[in-house]
Write a protein that holds these residues in place. Structure first.
Motif, PDB file in Angstrom:
ATOM      1  N   MET A 252      93.721 118.397  23.371  1.00 24.87           N
ATOM      2  CA  MET A 252      95.151 118.205  23.253  1.00 24.87           C
ATOM      3  C   MET A 252      95.419 116.989  22.377  1.00 24.87           C
ATOM      4  O   MET A 252      94.810 115.945  22.548  1.00 24.87           O
ATOM      5  N   SER A 253      96.329 117.144  21.445  1.00 24.66           N
ATOM      6  CA  SER A 253      96.730 116.039  20.586  1.00 24.66           C
ATOM      7  C   SER A 253      98.118 115.575  21.025  1.00 24.66           C
ATOM      8  O   SER A 253      99.020 116.380  21.197  1.00 24.66           O
ATOM      9  N   TYR A 254      98.268 114.274  21.213  1.00 22.78           N
ATOM     10  CA  TYR A 254      99.523 113.750  21.735  1.00 22.78           C
ATOM     11  C   TYR A 254     100.598 113.535  20.669  1.00 22.78           C
ATOM     12  O   TYR A 254     101.748 113.277  21.004  1.00 22.78           O
ATOM     13  N   ALA A 255     100.252 113.637  19.413  1.00 17.92           N
ATOM     14  CA  ALA A 255     101.236 113.505  18.340  1.00 17.92           C
ATOM     15  C   ALA A 255     100.897 114.505  17.238  1.00 17.92           C
ATOM     16  O   ALA A 255      99.737 114.841  17.027  1.00 17.92           O
ATOM     17  N   ASP A 256     101.924 114.987  16.559  1.00 18.49           N
ATOM     18  CA  ASP A 256     101.695 115.877  15.426  1.00 18.49           C
ATOM     19  C   ASP A 256     102.048 115.132  14.132  1.00 18.49           C
ATOM     20  O   ASP A 256     102.582 114.020  14.156  1.00 18.49           O
ATOM     21  N   TYR A 257     101.750 115.776  13.014  1.00 16.48           N
ATOM     22  CA  TYR A 257     101.931 115.102  11.732  1.00 16.48           C
ATOM     23  C   TYR A 257     103.395 114.802  11.442  1.00 16.48           C
ATOM     24  O   TYR A 257     103.725 113.771  10.861  1.00 16.48           O
ATOM     25  N   THR A 258     104.288 115.687  11.870  1.00 16.56           N
ATOM     26  CA  THR A 258     105.719 115.446  11.674  1.00 16.56           C
ATOM     27  C   THR A 258     106.152 114.198  12.422  1.00 16.56           C
ATOM     28  O   THR A 258     106.886 113.357  11.885  1.00 16.56           O
ATOM     29  N   TYR A 259     105.688 114.031  13.652  1.00 13.54           N
ATOM     30  CA  TYR A 259     106.013 112.834  14.430  1.00 13.54           C
ATOM     31  C   TYR A 259     105.420 111.605  13.747  1.00 13.54           C
ATOM     32  O   TYR A 259     106.083 110.567  13.642  1.00 13.54           O
ATOM     33  N   TYR A 260     104.198 111.732  13.271  1.00 12.82           N
ATOM     34  CA  TYR A 260     103.521 110.616  12.603  1.00 12.82           C
ATOM     35  C   TYR A 260     104.320 110.128  11.395  1.00 12.82           C
ATOM     36  O   TYR A 260     104.519 108.934  11.222  1.00 12.82           O
ATOM     37  N   THR A 261     104.779 111.047  10.560  1.00 13.79           N
ATOM     38  CA  THR A 261     105.461 110.642   9.330  1.00 13.79           C
ATOM     39  C   THR A 261     106.934 110.314   9.545  1.00 13.79           C
ATOM     40  O   THR A 261     107.440 109.349   8.969  1.00 13.79           O
ATOM     41  N   GLU A 262     107.632 111.086  10.363  1.00 15.04           N
ATOM     42  CA  GLU A 262     109.082 110.921  10.477  1.00 15.04           C
ATOM     43  C   GLU A 262     109.499 109.902  11.540  1.00 15.04           C
ATOM     44  O   GLU A 262     110.419 109.125  11.308  1.00 15.04           O
ATOM     45  N   THR A 263     108.867 109.908  12.688  1.00 13.60           N
ATOM     46  CA  THR A 263     109.271 109.002  13.760  1.00 13.60           C
ATOM     47  C   THR A 263     108.486 107.696  13.701  1.00 13.60           C
ATOM     48  O   THR A 263     109.053 106.615  13.724  1.00 13.60           O
ATOM     49  N   TYR A 264     107.169 107.796  13.615  1.00 13.12           N
ATOM     50  CA  TYR A 264     106.312 106.605  13.571  1.00 13.12           C
ATOM     51  C   TYR A 264     106.383 105.920  12.201  1.00 13.12           C
ATOM     52  O   TYR A 264     106.242 104.714  12.093  1.00 13.12           O
ATOM     53  N   GLY A 265     106.595 106.702  11.164  1.00 17.99           N
ATOM     54  CA  GLY A 265     106.658 106.147   9.811  1.00 17.99           C
ATOM     55  C   GLY A 265     105.300 105.947   9.177  1.00 17.99           C
ATOM     56  O   GLY A 265     105.147 105.143   8.261  1.00 17.99           O
ATOM     57  N   GLY A 266     104.305 106.690   9.648  1.00 21.41           N
ATOM     58  CA  GLY A 266     102.953 106.560   9.124  1.00 21.41           C
ATOM     59  C   GLY A 266     102.813 107.094   7.718  1.00 21.41           C
ATOM     60  O   GLY A 266     103.454 108.072   7.344  1.00 21.41           O
ATOM     61  N   LYS A 267     101.961 106.432   6.946  1.00 15.81           N
ATOM     62  CA  LYS A 267     101.731 106.835   5.553  1.00 15.81           C
ATOM     63  C   LYS A 267     100.259 106.832   5.171  1.00 15.81           C
ATOM     64  O   LYS A 267      99.902 107.315   4.116  1.00 15.81           O
ATOM     65  N   SER A 268      99.396 106.289   6.014  1.00 13.33           N
ATOM     66  CA  SER A 268      98.002 106.103   5.600  1.00 13.33           C
ATOM     67  C   SER A 268      97.097 107.305   5.885  1.00 13.33           C
ATOM     68  O   SER A 268      95.985 107.349   5.392  1.00 13.33           O
ATOM     69  N   VAL A 269      97.570 108.270   6.656  1.00 14.44           N
ATOM     70  CA  VAL A 269      96.748 109.437   6.996  1.00 14.44           C
ATOM     71  C   VAL A 269      97.308 110.665   6.287  1.00 14.44           C
ATOM     72  O   VAL A 269      98.501 110.945   6.361  1.00 14.44           O
ATOM     73  N   LYS A 270      96.426 111.370   5.602  1.00 15.47           N
ATOM     74  CA  LYS A 270      96.823 112.606   4.928  1.00 15.47           C
ATOM     75  C   LYS A 270      96.969 113.716   5.960  1.00 15.47           C
ATOM     76  O   LYS A 270      96.309 113.715   6.994  1.00 15.47           O
ATOM     77  N   GLN A 271      97.813 114.691   5.639  1.00 14.55           N
ATOM     78  CA  GLN A 271      98.063 115.784   6.570  1.00 14.55           C
ATOM     79  C   GLN A 271      96.785 116.542   6.915  1.00 14.55           C
ATOM     80  O   GLN A 271      96.570 116.914   8.062  1.00 14.55           O
ATOM     81  N   GLU A 272      95.904 116.732   5.941  1.00 15.11           N
ATOM     82  CA  GLU A 272      94.675 117.498   6.200  1.00 15.11           C
ATOM     83  C   GLU A 272      93.700 116.737   7.107  1.00 15.11           C
ATOM     84  O   GLU A 272      92.831 117.346   7.731  1.00 15.11           O
ATOM     85  N   ASP A 273      93.842 115.425   7.211  1.00 17.02           N
ATOM     86  CA  ASP A 273      92.982 114.628   8.089  1.00 17.02           C
ATOM     87  C   ASP A 273      93.604 114.361   9.452  1.00 17.02           C
ATOM     88  O   ASP A 273      92.914 113.936  10.375  1.00 17.02           O
ATOM     89  N   PHE A 274      94.906 114.593   9.571  1.00 12.86           N
ATOM     90  CA  PHE A 274      95.614 114.153  10.777  1.00 12.86           C
ATOM     91  C   PHE A 274      95.137 114.853  12.048  1.00 12.86           C
ATOM     92  O   PHE A 274      94.952 114.202  13.077  1.00 12.86           O
ATOM     93  N   LEU A 275      94.919 116.153  12.017  1.00 12.70           N
ATOM     94  CA  LEU A 275      94.518 116.868  13.233  1.00 12.70           C
ATOM     95  C   LEU A 275      93.205 116.316  13.779  1.00 12.70           C
ATOM     96  O   LEU A 275      93.076 116.058  14.977  1.00 12.70           O
ATOM     97  N   ARG A 276      92.245 116.093  12.899  1.00 15.68           N
ATOM     98  CA  ARG A 276      90.949 115.546  13.323  1.00 15.68           C
ATOM     99  C   ARG A 276      91.117 114.149  13.925  1.00 15.68           C
ATOM    100  O   ARG A 276      90.585 113.851  14.997  1.00 15.68           O
ATOM    101  N   LEU A 277      91.883 113.302  13.256  1.00 19.19           N
ATOM    102  CA  LEU A 277      92.071 111.936  13.738  1.00 19.19           C
ATOM    103  C   LEU A 277      92.893 111.890  15.020  1.00 19.19           C
ATOM    104  O   LEU A 277      92.583 111.136  15.938  1.00 19.19           O
TER     105      LEU A 277
END
Length: 117
Positions: A1-26
């Motif tokens: 189970m992943s507690y955050a998705d890429y949309t949450y990472y970029t839009e709510t958290y404001g993350g920029k250092s992780v690419k979408q293709e790497d996010f699920l693994r991380l």
């Protein structure tokens, strides 16, 4: 189970250092770490923003330390490129990750002891 998705990472958290293709693994690795340090309590609070933000912060740490064998990069130069890894306090990704958990998560989620009555 992943507690955050890429949309949450970029839009709510404001993350920029992780690419979408790497996010699920991380995020899967960060979520497994959260399950471990909370002794399974994280799953009960999977919709809590504090947990999601912490997961995103852990993804940033995992991405930053991916090429260093889990050590934190201390400095980097551009001319005659070189970098050095931190030593001593906060030298490993896990130490940095736990400190980030202590910032974002309530103490009772991280508590591993037995309550005395």
């Amino acid at each position: 189970m992943s507690y955050a998705d890429y949309t949450y990472y970029t839009e709510t958290y404001g993350g920029k250092s992780v690419k979408q293709e790497d996010f699920l693994r991380l995020s899967t690795g960060a979520s497994a770490y959260l399950d471990r340090v909370t002794s399974g309590k994280a799953e009960e609070h999977s919709e809590d923003d504090r947990l999601k933000i912490c997961c995103c912060a852990l993804c940033d740490i995992l991405a930053a330390t991916a090429d260093t064998g889990g050590l934190v990069k201390q400095s980097e130069s551009v001319g005659s490129w070189s970098y050095s890894l931190a030593s001593g306090s906060e030298a490993t990704a896990e130490e940095l990750m736990y400190k980030r958990c202590m910032i974002w998560l309530p103490a009772e989620w991280l508590y591993r002891g037995v309550a005395r009555e």
